[in-house]
Design a protein around this motif. Structure first.
Motif, PDB file in Angstrom:
ATOM      1  N   LEU A  39      30.579  -0.849  13.560  1.00  0.00           N
ATOM      2  CA  LEU A  39      30.643   0.074  14.692  1.00  0.00           C
ATOM      3  C   LEU A  39      30.607  -0.678  16.019  1.00  0.00           C
ATOM      4  CD1 LEU A  39      30.821   3.126  15.114  1.00  0.00           C
ATOM      5  CD2 LEU A  39      28.340   3.197  15.261  1.00  0.00           C
ATOM      6  N   LEU A  40      29.801  -1.762  16.089  1.00  0.00           N
ATOM      7  CA  LEU A  40      29.793  -2.591  17.294  1.00  0.00           C
ATOM      8  C   LEU A  40      31.157  -3.253  17.507  1.00  0.00           C
ATOM      9  CD1 LEU A  40      26.378  -4.516  17.434  1.00  0.00           C
ATOM     10  CD2 LEU A  40      27.257  -2.847  19.069  1.00  0.00           C
ATOM     11  N   ALA A  41      31.752  -3.757  16.426  1.00  0.00           N
ATOM     12  CA  ALA A  41      33.075  -4.369  16.547  1.00  0.00           C
ATOM     13  C   ALA A  41      34.098  -3.345  17.032  1.00  0.00           C
ATOM     14  CB  ALA A  41      33.495  -4.958  15.200  1.00  0.00           C
ATOM     15  N   ALA A  92      33.361  10.595  20.307  1.00  0.00           N
ATOM     16  CA  ALA A  92      33.662  10.283  18.909  1.00  0.00           C
ATOM     17  C   ALA A  92      32.406   9.901  18.135  1.00  0.00           C
ATOM     18  CB  ALA A  92      34.689   9.155  18.839  1.00  0.00           C
ATOM     19  N   LEU A  93      31.422   9.338  18.851  1.00  0.00           N
ATOM     20  CA  LEU A  93      30.168   8.954  18.202  1.00  0.00           C
ATOM     21  C   LEU A  93      29.111  10.045  18.269  1.00  0.00           C
ATOM     22  CD1 LEU A  93      29.695   5.235  19.353  1.00  0.00           C
ATOM     23  CD2 LEU A  93      30.778   6.098  17.287  1.00  0.00           C
ATOM     24  N   GLY A  94      29.445  11.166  18.903  1.00  0.00           N
ATOM     25  CA  GLY A  94      28.457  12.224  19.047  1.00  0.00           C
ATOM     26  C   GLY A  94      27.409  11.919  20.098  1.00  0.00           C
ATOM     27  N   LEU A  95      27.761  11.098  21.099  1.00  0.00           N
ATOM     28  CA  LEU A  95      26.840  10.709  22.154  1.00  0.00           C
ATOM     29  C   LEU A  95      27.253  11.328  23.474  1.00  0.00           C
ATOM     30  CD1 LEU A  95      26.577   6.865  21.384  1.00  0.00           C
ATOM     31  CD2 LEU A  95      24.970   8.657  20.681  1.00  0.00           C
ATOM     32  N   TYR A 103      25.995   2.214  25.009  1.00  0.00           N
ATOM     33  CA  TYR A 103      26.313   1.578  23.735  1.00  0.00           C
ATOM     34  C   TYR A 103      27.480   0.607  23.891  1.00  0.00           C
ATOM     35  CZ  TYR A 103      27.334   1.024  18.782  1.00  0.00           C
ATOM     36  OH  TYR A 103      27.549   0.491  17.537  1.00  0.00           O
ATOM     37  N   LEU A 104      28.535   1.017  24.590  1.00  0.00           N
ATOM     38  CA  LEU A 104      29.661   0.123  24.827  1.00  0.00           C
ATOM     39  C   LEU A 104      29.216  -1.121  25.594  1.00  0.00           C
ATOM     40  CD1 LEU A 104      32.489   2.642  25.777  1.00  0.00           C
ATOM     41  CD2 LEU A 104      32.586   0.990  23.911  1.00  0.00           C
ATOM     42  N   GLY A 105      28.330  -0.918  26.568  1.00  0.00           N
ATOM     43  CA  GLY A 105      27.832  -2.045  27.342  1.00  0.00           C
ATOM     44  C   GLY A 105      27.096  -3.051  26.479  1.00  0.00           C
ATOM     45  N   GLN A 106      26.290  -2.566  25.551  1.00  0.00           N
ATOM     46  CA  GLN A 106      25.570  -3.479  24.665  1.00  0.00           C
ATOM     47  C   GLN A 106      26.547  -4.276  23.804  1.00  0.00           C
ATOM     48  OE1 GLN A 106      23.153  -0.586  22.682  1.00  0.00           O
ATOM     49  NE2 GLN A 106      21.421  -0.845  24.077  1.00  0.00           N
TER      50      GLN A 106
END
Length: 467
Positions: A39-41, A92-95, A103-106
């Motif tokens: 998911l991170l990738a 798409a992630l329900g966030l 999350y994208l920033g991390q």
């Protein structure tokens, strides 16, 4: 009341025996970790597909007339992304959009500014959530690329076990090493924040008032020691008040007794000056704080810059601050010789002498049970330090030595003695643990590593140990 098993999540039944449940849980945890890495990738790939260049007139960094702009989602040096792309990925992630940006920033921080951590996650060697915690900290501190690289270099080998407090200390050290202007400003801000305030304007009906303050660390420790000592004296004299109540009373006693100055001159000085003039008041060093400091040679000089480590707080401190503490007129400075931790010290007795416990404490630093980070030394008077355990029962091996002793906190000492955990030491500072159900863990200076193969074949439970 009986506890019933939960409903099965799907057609694959959860085992009904203890060892089977452990194996089932470990397999599912490994699968979840793989999914989190993937998911991170995917998050990084999403950012790659939506770079700043994909937005028209991106160099303006403005959102005129509601048009799409570009936004920074990670630290300095990481690529920018198209603003509107964040919301879609978050949905798409329900966030929420803000949570999706976070999350994208991390993910981007790990890929572009913390590459060593990123490689561990992609290799399946580090759970994604632990790497994300590090990325969150480096983004929040707004580290320069060099400072972020320093954190990445030192955290990556131990990221599987590092605690938030240790991570914060490393980030502070990175700021001190690579962002000197910000470090000096933070130090000055800390000096400006010092205060000690008694709120006389809001006195309660019961006759109490709030007292707040922020003190220099050494002063704060001295004050805490004095308050604790007087609170203990009140208990010895028969006070039935609670500890907090006695501490509050002790502060009042300190204020009235003014014990910090010794205005009585030495007797020999009185005789020498009796015929001339009254002697001048003298001050007796009273600071009793013990600080274990690790410094480079340059940091010891009057002009050298650098970072030291204070074992009392387990935090990095600037060399300037250490020099201020050591130069205080009330400080009694004692320089201890360097201890060779490779030296083998042994005695033919069960009791453990200080020269052995000190070496073991400095070698291992913490309890050596898997994943435990409790300090081996008692750093606060109201806490207990680790017990020093004979790795092999003394009755079977009647020798006490630096290679046969290990620090265990009280809880994990009980696990080892009564909970069917047992361990051995392949080499000094390295410990191989066996759990009650036969799983094996290696604990050394890099942290804790599970050394079992996949759970296809369940290990046999290990034998119980005895102290």
């Amino acid at each position: 009341m009986a506890i019933t098993a939960p409903e099965q999540p799907d057609t694959r039944a959860v085992p009904d025996d203890a060892a089977g449940v452990l194996a089932f849980a470990r397999q599912r945890r490994a699968a979840a970790d793989r999914a989190e890495a993937e998911l991170l990738a995917a998050a990084v790939q999403w950012a790659v597909i939506h770079p700043a260049e994909s937005v028209e007139d991106a160099e303006t960094y403005t959102f005129r007339s509601g048009l799409e702009g570009v936004i920074p989602i990670a630290g300095p040096g990481a690529p920018l992304v198209a603003e509107f792309s964040v919301a879609e990925y978050a949905a798409a992630l329900g966030l929420s959009t803000e949570a999706g940006k976070h999350y994208l920033g991390q993910a981007v921080e790990l890929r572009y500014r913390l590459p060593r951590l990123w490689r561990r996650v992609m290799a399946g060697d580090l759970p994604a959530w632990k790497a994300r915690r590090v990325a969150d900290t480096t983004i929040g501190a707004d580290l320069t690329p060099a400072a972020a690289g320093f954190v990445d270099t030192h955290v990556a080998p131990v990221a599987h076990r590092i605690r938030p407090t240790a991570l914060d200390r490393l980030v502070e050290e990175a700021i001190g090493r690579f962002m000197p202007d910000q470090a000096e400003q933070r130090r000055r801000d800390g000096l400006d924040r010092r205060h000690f305030t008694v709120d006389r304007d809001h006195v309660s009906f019961d006759g109490t008032a709030y007292v707040t303050g922020e003190l220099d660390l050494a002063d704060a420790i001295d004050l805490d020691d004095a308050v604790r000592h007087l609170a203990g004296q009140l208990a010895d004299l028969g006070s039935e008040a609670t500890l907090d109540q006695r501490r509050a009373l002790a502060v009042g006693e300190l204020a009235r007794r003014q014990l910090t100055l010794d205005l009585t001159p030495p007797e020999v000085e009185v005789r020498a000056q009796r015929a001339t003039k009254p002697p001048a008041p003298t001050r007796t060093p009273v600071r009793k704080t013990v600080l274990y400091l690790h410094l480079s040679t340059d940091a010891l000089t009057s002009t050298g810059d650098g970072i030291g480590r204070c074992e009392t707080t387990r935090k990095p401190v600037t060399a300037t601050q250490i020099r201020d503490w050591c130069g205080h007129p009330d400080t009694h400075l004692v320089v201890q010789p360097v201890i060779d931790l490779n030296e083998h010290v042994h005695v033919d007795q069960y009791e453990i002498p200080h020269r052995i416990t000190e070496r073991v404490t400095l070698r291992d630093l913490t309890c050596v049970f898997p994943h435990c980070t409790r300090p081996a030394r008692r750093l606060h008077p109201d806490q207990h330090g680790c017990d020093h355990d004979h790795i092999r029962p003394y009755a079977d091996h009647p020798e006490t030595s630096t290679t046969g002793i290990a620090p265990l906190c009280r809880r994990h000492h009980r696990h080892k003695t009564h909970g069917h955990w047992h361990y051995e030491t392949p080499e000094p500072g390295s410990y191989r643990w066996t759990s009650p159900h036969g799983y094996h863990y290696l604990r050394d200076h890099t942290g804790t590593t599970a050394i079992d193969p996949a759970d296809g074949d369940r290990p046999e439970p290990g034998p119980p140990d005895r102290d």
